[in-house]
Design an enzyme around this catalytic site. Structure first.
Site, PDB file in Angstrom:
ATOM      1  N   GLU A 279       0.699  -1.402   0.206  1.00 14.38           N
ATOM      2  CA  GLU A 279      -0.173   0.093   0.096  1.00 14.38           C
ATOM      3  C   GLU A 279       0.728   1.294  -0.019  1.00 14.38           C
ATOM      4  O   GLU A 279       0.475   2.478  -0.451  1.00 14.38           O
ATOM      5  CB  GLU A 279      -1.037  -0.234   1.198  1.00 14.38           C
ATOM      6  CG  GLU A 279      -2.457   0.486   0.949  1.00 14.38           C
ATOM      7  CD  GLU A 279      -3.173   0.223   1.990  1.00 14.38           C
ATOM      8  OE1 GLU A 279      -2.875  -0.324   3.117  1.00 14.38           O
ATOM      9  OE2 GLU A 279      -4.476   0.583   2.167  1.00 14.38           O
ATOM     10  N   HIS A 300       7.895 -27.423  -0.684  1.00 14.26           N
ATOM     11  CA  HIS A 300       7.371 -28.422  -1.341  1.00 14.26           C
ATOM     12  C   HIS A 300       6.410 -27.977  -2.439  1.00 14.26           C
ATOM     13  O   HIS A 300       5.630 -28.754  -2.825  1.00 14.26           O
ATOM     14  CB  HIS A 300       6.864 -29.508  -0.495  1.00 14.26           C
ATOM     15  CG  HIS A 300       8.047 -30.019   0.291  1.00 14.26           C
ATOM     16  ND1 HIS A 300       8.414 -30.933   0.061  1.00 14.26           N
ATOM     17  CD2 HIS A 300       8.676 -29.245   1.325  1.00 14.26           C
ATOM     18  CE1 HIS A 300       9.737 -31.332   1.062  1.00 14.26           C
ATOM     19  NE2 HIS A 300       9.752 -30.144   1.871  1.00 14.26           N
ATOM     20  N   LYS A 409     -13.639   0.835  -3.671  1.00 14.52           N
ATOM     21  CA  LYS A 409     -14.500   1.185  -2.479  1.00 14.52           C
ATOM     22  C   LYS A 409     -15.943   1.581  -3.220  1.00 14.52           C
ATOM     23  O   LYS A 409     -17.118   1.671  -3.141  1.00 14.52           O
ATOM     24  CB  LYS A 409     -14.030   2.346  -1.523  1.00 14.52           C
ATOM     25  CG  LYS A 409     -13.236   1.638  -0.335  1.00 14.52           C
ATOM     26  CD  LYS A 409     -12.787   2.671   0.652  1.00 14.52           C
ATOM     27  CE  LYS A 409     -11.910   2.254   1.541  1.00 14.52           C
ATOM     28  NZ  LYS A 409     -11.209   3.120   2.197  1.00 14.52           N
TER      29      LYS A 409
END
Ligand code: PA5
Length: 419
Positions: A279, A300, A409
């Protein structure tokens, strides 16, 4: 300084770092000047420890007293928040509670996703256990935590009636926002998110400290660790060298930083790092993409890619040196494992992975934490915050805004209106 950083296998030499020395100096001065918006966190640890007249110290004393009261009346502390309003507290609680018997309340986080199944589980816990609820939002208007808070508030009212108000806490702006207005009207006990500190840099404000204290963790030690880092003359150089190394690596085509850890209790610390760097740096078409891997598990799976895949990344390993109480591997395991301990094997994994990846040409940075406790966690948090601020300024972006977050948003609000 207890924290140690090893840049010797980063592939970036002192000569290369010297090319960025002027930019780095300017970044440090800018960060430390006290004149830039949202840099209140830089001097916060000192304000909380060194100056008894500072009003933040009175607030801290009130916060610790409140945490004691919460612990006395509840077994479950539900914290509603998202992004910087939950990630820091969660990462500290997860890491430290794995190493210490903290004897605090169970802290769970709500409003960080909109899953009904996730919240149903929290609600049934709330019905079973003595509970207090805390809502955290600096802006006081973020959709997800406020939606969750509305639901959980009703659960509190059903369970406690009028007493619910004295079990609800809010951490928000001192004057503005919907949550401030509601808290004042309802009479919730509140704490303030300082104006000059943004969400992802707010772990050492009430945003992080209240849940951390309720979990039974020593918040004074956490702050002390950050303060010792802030006043140590060596820290600035270490954080700056790491910042410069990151920038130099990105300019050489290494656009991904993989934070790696060998202890699962650091999972959320890596999530916090991803938020902090992602951010802060990811804007204006710039930034280093922060990723994370948990070892041995991911050796793995993703280990293959790191060893032989397209080389566009570097690794930053976070290594806890004193790994606490160990477990012996029994004779039945046979040679060469019998008689060794789990953490001895973990130590061999750390060395083996670093050697294998270095041989494959992957730049590897190592950060050593002497042990996992509140003091060292405070150091680690402050170290990464400082590194992030310096690196972002060197790259020419503002580490303290997040204009891109607003886009989703607005779109989400439009979708909600259509429902
Ligand atoms: O770092 C940030 O500023 C963000 O991640 C915010 O913390 C997040 O968006 C939540 O915002 P608020 O605390 O205003 O609800």
């Amino acid at each position: 300084m207890n924290l140690k950083i090893d840049l010797s296998t980063s592939g970036i030499t002192g000569d290369v770092r010297a090319l960025l020395a002027e930019d780095c100096q300017a970044a440090k001065e800018k960060l430390w000047s006290g004149r830039e918006d949202f840099t209140g966190w830089v001097s916060l640890p000192e304000k909380l420890t060194c100056d008894p007249a500072n009003e933040l110290q009175a607030e801290l004393a009130d916060l610790k007293k409140t945490a004691e009261e919460i612990r006395a009346k509840c077994e479950l502390f539900v914290v509603t928040g998202i992004g910087g309003s939950y990630m820091g507290a969660k990462c500290v609680i997860d890491a430290i509670c794995a190493h210490e018997d903290t004897d605090g309340a169970e802290v769970v986080f709500a409003g960080c996703n909109m899953s009904a199944a996730y919240h149903r589980e929290i609600i049934s816990k709330m019905r079973e256990k003595e509970t207090c609820l805390c809502v955290i939002s600096k802006s006081g208007g973020t959709t997800e935590p406020l939606a969750a808070f509305s639901i959980l508030k009703e659960v509190m009212s059903e369970k406690y009636g009028d007493e619910a108000t004295s079990r609800i806490y809010a951490i928000t702006d001192k004057e503005t926002g919907r949550l401030r207005a509601e808290s004042d009207e309802a009479g919730y006990k509140t704490f303030i998110v300082p104006d000059d500190i943004g969400g992802r840099y707010s772990v050492l404000t009430p945003v992080g400290l209240l849940p951390i204290a309720v979990a039974g963790i020593d918040v004074d030690a956490l702050i002390e660790g950050a303060k010792d880092m802030a006043i140590d003359p060596g820290w600035k150089e270490d954080a700056a060298s790491y910042a410069v190394t990151r920038v130099a690596l990105s300019r050489s085509g290494k656009w991904i930083e993989i934070f790696e850890y060998f202890h699962p209790e650091l999972e959320f610390f890596a999530e916090w790092l991803k938020q902090l760097f992602g951010e802060s740096e990811g804007k204006e078409g710039k930034g280093i993409f922060p990723a994370s891997l948990m070892f041995s598990r991911d050796l793995h799976s993703m280990g293959q890619f790191i060893q032989q895949g397209k080389q566009m990344f570097f690794e930053t390993m976070i290594i806890i040196e004193d790994r606490g109480e160990d477990i012996l591997i029994p004779e039945s395991a046979g040679a060469p494992l019998a008689g060794k301990s789990l953490e001895q094997i973990n130590g061999c994994a750390i060395k083996g992975v670093a050697a294998a990846h270095t041989k494959a040409g992957v730049p590897v940075i190592k950060i050593y934490l002497p042990k996992m406790d509140a003091y060292n966690m405070g150091q680690l948090i402050y170290f990464f915050e400082m590194t992030c601020g310096i690196a972002a300024y060197i790259s020419g972006v503002n580490p303290f805004d997040q204009p891109g977050v607003e886009a989703y948003k607005a779109e989400m609000r439009a979708e909600i209106e259509k429902l």
